[in-house]
Design a protein around this motif. Structure first.
Motif, mmCIF file in Angstrom:
data_model
loop_
_atom_site.group_PDB
_atom_site.id
_atom_site.type_symbol
_atom_site.label_atom_id
_atom_site.label_comp_id
_atom_site.label_asym_id
_atom_site.label_seq_id
_atom_site.Cartn_x
_atom_site.Cartn_y
_atom_site.Cartn_z
ATOM 1 N N ILE A 205 0.848 -1.192 0.000
ATOM 2 C CA ILE A 205 0.000 0.000 0.000
ATOM 3 C C ILE A 205 0.880 1.238 0.000
ATOM 4 N N TYR A 208 0.830 3.974 3.474
ATOM 5 C CA TYR A 208 -0.379 3.612 4.215
ATOM 6 C C TYR A 208 -0.588 4.474 5.455
ATOM 7 N N SER A 211 -1.728 7.943 4.844
ATOM 8 C CA SER A 211 -2.897 8.138 3.976
ATOM 9 C C SER A 211 -4.221 7.799 4.646
ATOM 10 N N ILE A 212 -4.207 7.347 5.875
ATOM 11 C CA ILE A 212 -5.453 6.974 6.552
ATOM 12 C C ILE A 212 -6.341 8.201 6.737
ATOM 13 N N ASP A 292 -0.166 -3.616 7.737
ATOM 14 C CA ASP A 292 -0.379 -3.133 6.374
ATOM 15 C C ASP A 292 0.337 -3.978 5.331
ATOM 16 N N LEU A 315 -9.387 -1.076 -1.657
ATOM 17 C CA LEU A 315 -8.533 -0.036 -1.077
ATOM 18 C C LEU A 315 -8.977 1.348 -1.523
ATOM 19 N N LEU A 320 -7.133 4.536 -0.279
ATOM 20 C CA LEU A 320 -5.787 3.985 -0.385
ATOM 21 C C LEU A 320 -5.565 3.450 -1.791
ATOM 22 N N GLU A 321 -4.309 3.165 -2.106
ATOM 23 C CA GLU A 321 -3.995 2.577 -3.411
ATOM 24 C C GLU A 321 -2.774 1.679 -3.307
#
Length: 482
Positions: A205, A208, A211-212, A292, A315, A320-321
């Motif tokens: 991710i 991660y 980016s939450i 993650d 995601l 997310l990506e």
């Protein structure tokens, strides 16, 4: 795998208690004010609270818990939180107050002051000190260091909140959960590889922890927690800001790596992935997640390709990506490719024993320390054996090396690590041998260095990795015929 999957009355919860009879509401969020059952020590009181919260959440999956905030500032909860923070040690935060400083000034007064601030609503978290730790690829990983005070408060909240969410977490996740471990995740992969798992989606991710989405995360928490004071407390930690080189910046997304509460919040956020995959995409492959880091083990290349597409969609719903450069599809068939996961390199190898005994060509997924793991431990050994220590007592050098070797060996000894263990043993011996030679200098007599063998250092107490590999269980074909 774990009690949280399908617990009948009388089964054990993750905190060692029995499910049957644990459904009483005393000590749970249905009662206002602190709960202080008599006749028990502080640690057992906390475990009793956790067992009751877990049982209540397990029995009623849709229940939202209230009045949890009063449990966080309980004296026994704060005491247990302090003990865990103390054992974890860690550096000081922006206030420069260390664990030792708290011990010298008085733990009881420290906990009493923190408890009063939480109880009266005057508690405000400090900004997080940011530092960077080097990664093996040359880049640096940002690490957030809360103050000791904030770490204790976060640990107290974790002690109360974790049982509620743990009751609903699925067996596919293994990271930072009671009675779950990286070894368990690796063993699942080994079994899947032995039973037709030839293709793996090795997922990564992108950024991660940075980016939450705070609002989405708090909504997920609110599905099980209705206490507004708890939700406000979590928001304060998420938005506390970070200090870097004296400059404070606000945090609008993400959770700081290094925060005590961050692993739990991370699992809550990615629980959405676990649920949606299990409900709608499980036929494509088996998801194995550790925080993650996760992989999906599939039987065919087409299923692996579809799994990547489906993971990307899930995601995307979380904001997310997948990292396009680090995510890859791996073909394990007949040992063509391998992948790194949780510090190990996993690769299929031909079973020599079956080939010799039955002339059967069967490949099994094996694991050993990855190249990065080998580089890290060698670097640590090098740091502990500089040339400047040539005049130190060699027993002191060995005493510094042994905890590193034991800890590293205990983690990797359940795999196929014998060759890597021998390599590290040799590297450690060469470092210690070089110290002896350096100490002698010009006074080294011909042939004198030959007596400093590996056995020489092991007789002085050096931990030997060779011969410590222990497999957690027998191969499945031996179990079936036993």
């Amino acid at each position: 795998m774990m009690a949280a999957t399908n617990n009948a009355a009388g089964g054990k919860d993750p905190w060692g208690g029995r499910v049957g009879g644990a459904g009483k509401r005393e000590g749970m969020a249905g009662k206002t004010g602190p709960n202080d059952p008599g006749g028990l020590g502080p640690r057992e009181k906390v475990r009793q609270l956790q067992r009751r919260l877990w049982a209540g959440a397990k029995r009623a999956p849709g229940r939202r818990f209230h009045a949890l905030y009063d449990q966080i500032w309980r004296g026994d909860v704060l005491r247990e939180a302090w003990e865990r923070v103390r054992r974890n040690r860690g550096a000081a935060g922006v206030d420069s107050q260390s664990i030792r400083d708290v011990e010298q000034s008085g733990v009881e007064s420290f906990l009493e002051e923190l408890g009063n601030e939480l109880r009266t609503g005057e508690y405000r978290p400090s900004v997080v000190r940011r530092r960077y730790i080097p990664k093996t690829d040359g880049r640096k990983r940002p690490l957030g260091i809360p103050t000791v005070r904030d770490r204790v408060a976060q640990m107290a909240a974790k002690l109360v909140l974790e049982p509620i969410f743990e009751a609903g977490f699925l067996p596919v996740s293994y990271g930072f959960r009671p009675k779950r471990s990286a070894t368990m995740a690796l063993e699942v992969l080994r079994r899947l590889g032995a039973k037709g798992g030839h293709h793996v989606l090795d997922a990564d991710i992108r950024d991660y922890f940075g980016s939450i989405d705070h609002e989405k995360l708090l909504k997920l928490v609110a599905r099980r927690v209705s206490d507004r004071r708890v939700l406000k407390l979590l928001r304060q930690w998420l938005e506390a800001g970070v200090m870097e080189e004296g400059t404070v910046s606000a945090t609008v997304a993400g959770t700081p790596q290094g925060g005590v509460i961050s692993p739990l919040l991370s699992n809550i956020y990615l629980h959405v992935l676990d649920v949606l995959w299990t409900r709608h995409s499980a036929p494509l492959g088996t998801l194995v997640r550790y925080a993650d880091d996760f992989v999906v083990v599939c039987r065919t290349a087409r299923e692996c390709e579809r799994a990547e597409e489906r993971i990307g969609v899930i995601l995307g719903r979380l904001g997310l990506e997948l990292h396009p450069d680090k995510t890859r599809r791996v073909d394990l068939f007949d040992g063509k490719e391998g992948f790194d996961f949780l510090g190990c390199h996993l690769h299929k190898r031909l079973s020599g024993k079956l080939w010799e005994q039955k002339r059967e060509r069967l490949y099994f997924l094996q694991r050993w320390p990855s190249q990065r793991s080998m580089q890290r431990v060698r670097q640590r050994v090098k740091e502990l054996t500089p040339r400047s220590r040539c005049h130190a007592d060699i027993r002191d050098v060995i005493a510094d090396l042994n905890p590193v070797l034991r800890g590293w060996g205990n983690y990797f000894r359940t795999g196929n690590a014998a060759r890597r263990f021998n390599q590290l043993d040799t590297y450690v011996w060469r470092r210690l041998h070089a110290l002896r030679v350096k100490r002698k200098g010009r006074n080294l007599r011909p042939g004198e260095g030959a007596r400093w063998t590996s056995d020489y250092f092991h007789n002085l107490g050096l931990h030997r990795l060779r011969g410590t590999v222990r497999y957690p269980e027998r191969p499945f074909w031996q179990q079936e015929t036993a």
